[in-house]
Write a protein that holds these residues in place. Structure first.
Motif, short mmCIF file in Angstrom:
data_model
loop_
_atom_site.label_atom_id
_atom_site.label_comp_id
_atom_site.label_asym_id
_atom_site.label_seq_id
_atom_site.Cartn_x
_atom_site.Cartn_y
_atom_site.Cartn_z
N THR A 11 0.82 -1.20 0.00
CA THR A 11 0.00 0.00 0.00
C THR A 11 0.86 1.26 0.00
O THR A 11 0.54 2.24 -0.68
CB THR A 11 -0.97 -0.01 1.20
OG1 THR A 11 -1.72 -1.23 1.18
CG2 THR A 11 -1.94 1.16 1.12
N GLN A 14 2.07 1.78 -3.52
CA GLN A 14 0.99 2.31 -4.34
C GLN A 14 0.73 3.78 -4.01
O GLN A 14 0.51 4.60 -4.91
CB GLN A 14 -0.30 1.52 -4.11
CG GLN A 14 -0.27 0.11 -4.65
CD GLN A 14 -1.56 -0.61 -4.30
OE1 GLN A 14 -2.65 -0.06 -4.46
NE2 GLN A 14 -1.44 -1.83 -3.82
N PHE A 15 0.77 4.12 -2.72
CA PHE A 15 0.53 5.48 -2.26
C PHE A 15 1.57 6.44 -2.84
O PHE A 15 1.23 7.51 -3.35
CB PHE A 15 0.56 5.48 -0.73
CG PHE A 15 0.14 6.78 -0.09
CD1 PHE A 15 -1.18 7.18 -0.09
CD2 PHE A 15 1.08 7.58 0.56
CE1 PHE A 15 -1.57 8.36 0.53
CE2 PHE A 15 0.70 8.75 1.17
CZ PHE A 15 -0.63 9.15 1.16
N ILE A 18 0.93 6.87 -6.65
CA ILE A 18 -0.22 7.73 -6.91
C ILE A 18 0.15 9.19 -6.68
O ILE A 18 -0.23 10.07 -7.46
CB ILE A 18 -1.42 7.32 -6.01
CG1 ILE A 18 -2.00 5.99 -6.48
CG2 ILE A 18 -2.49 8.41 -5.98
CD1 ILE A 18 -2.67 6.01 -7.83
N LYS A 36 -9.39 11.84 -10.43
CA LYS A 36 -9.44 10.37 -10.37
C LYS A 36 -8.32 9.84 -9.47
O LYS A 36 -8.54 8.96 -8.64
CB LYS A 36 -9.30 9.81 -11.80
CG LYS A 36 -9.18 8.32 -11.89
CD LYS A 36 -10.49 7.65 -11.67
CE LYS A 36 -10.34 6.16 -11.94
NZ LYS A 36 -11.35 5.39 -11.34
N LEU A 37 -7.12 10.37 -9.62
CA LEU A 37 -6.00 9.96 -8.78
C LEU A 37 -6.25 10.31 -7.32
O LEU A 37 -5.88 9.55 -6.42
CB LEU A 37 -4.70 10.61 -9.27
CG LEU A 37 -4.18 10.11 -10.61
CD1 LEU A 37 -3.12 11.06 -11.14
CD2 LEU A 37 -3.62 8.71 -10.48
N LYS A 38 -6.88 11.45 -7.08
CA LYS A 38 -7.16 11.87 -5.71
C LYS A 38 -8.08 10.88 -5.00
O LYS A 38 -7.90 10.59 -3.82
CB LYS A 38 -7.75 13.28 -5.68
CG LYS A 38 -7.92 13.80 -4.27
CD LYS A 38 -8.37 15.24 -4.26
CE LYS A 38 -8.59 15.71 -2.84
NZ LYS A 38 -9.05 17.10 -2.80
N ARG A 39 -9.06 10.35 -5.74
CA ARG A 39 -9.95 9.35 -5.12
C ARG A 39 -9.15 8.12 -4.70
O ARG A 39 -9.36 7.58 -3.61
CB ARG A 39 -11.07 8.97 -6.09
CG ARG A 39 -12.12 10.05 -6.23
CD ARG A 39 -13.38 9.57 -6.92
NE ARG A 39 -13.15 9.08 -8.27
CZ ARG A 39 -13.17 9.84 -9.37
NH1 ARG A 39 -13.39 11.13 -9.27
NH2 ARG A 39 -12.97 9.30 -10.55
N GLU A 40 -8.24 7.68 -5.54
CA GLU A 40 -7.39 6.53 -5.20
C GLU A 40 -6.46 6.88 -4.04
O GLU A 40 -6.26 6.08 -3.13
CB GLU A 40 -6.58 6.11 -6.43
CG GLU A 40 -5.72 4.90 -6.21
CD GLU A 40 -6.51 3.61 -6.04
OE1 GLU A 40 -5.93 2.64 -5.53
OE2 GLU A 40 -7.69 3.57 -6.40
N TYR A 41 -5.90 8.07 -4.07
CA TYR A 41 -5.03 8.57 -2.99
C TYR A 41 -5.76 8.53 -1.65
O TYR A 41 -5.21 8.04 -0.65
CB TYR A 41 -4.59 9.99 -3.35
CG TYR A 41 -4.10 10.83 -2.21
CD1 TYR A 41 -2.79 10.76 -1.76
CD2 TYR A 41 -4.96 11.74 -1.59
CE1 TYR A 41 -2.34 11.56 -0.72
CE2 TYR A 41 -4.52 12.55 -0.56
CZ TYR A 41 -3.22 12.45 -0.12
OH TYR A 41 -2.78 13.24 0.90
N SER A 43 -8.36 6.73 -0.77
CA SER A 43 -8.62 5.34 -0.37
C SER A 43 -7.37 4.70 0.22
O SER A 43 -7.43 4.04 1.27
CB SER A 43 -9.07 4.51 -1.58
OG SER A 43 -10.30 4.95 -2.05
N LEU A 44 -6.23 4.90 -0.44
CA LEU A 44 -4.98 4.34 0.07
C LEU A 44 -4.60 4.98 1.40
O LEU A 44 -4.13 4.31 2.32
CB LEU A 44 -3.85 4.53 -0.95
CG LEU A 44 -3.99 3.71 -2.23
CD1 LEU A 44 -2.98 4.18 -3.27
CD2 LEU A 44 -3.81 2.23 -1.95
#
Length: 63
Positions: A11, A14-15, A18, A36-41, A43-44
């Motif tokens: 994680t 991945q963090f 991102i 879009k990247l911020k949403r993943e950011y 979550s991580l």
């Protein structure tokens, strides 16, 4: 089944990735990509908080 250390390591990698993409997207004014990247950011970041990872040194975005 992966243990907490393996989950944290994956994680964190991945963090960091991102965040690198977020910096590039912001520099290029790629608003949709950044969002879009911020949403993943986020979550991580939430996952890392749950498993007790200190984000002070690795969170470049600070959002």
């Amino acid at each position: 089944m992966p243990n907490n250390a393996e989950i944290a390591k994956d994680t964190i990698e991945q963090f960091k990735k991102i965040q690198d993409y977020m910096v590039l997207a912001k520099e290029e004014h790629a608003v949709k990509t950044y969002d879009k990247l911020k949403r993943e950011y986020l979550s991580l970041k939430a996952l890392l908080n749950v498993i007790g990872v200190n984000l002070i040194d690795i969170d470049l975005i600070k959002e």
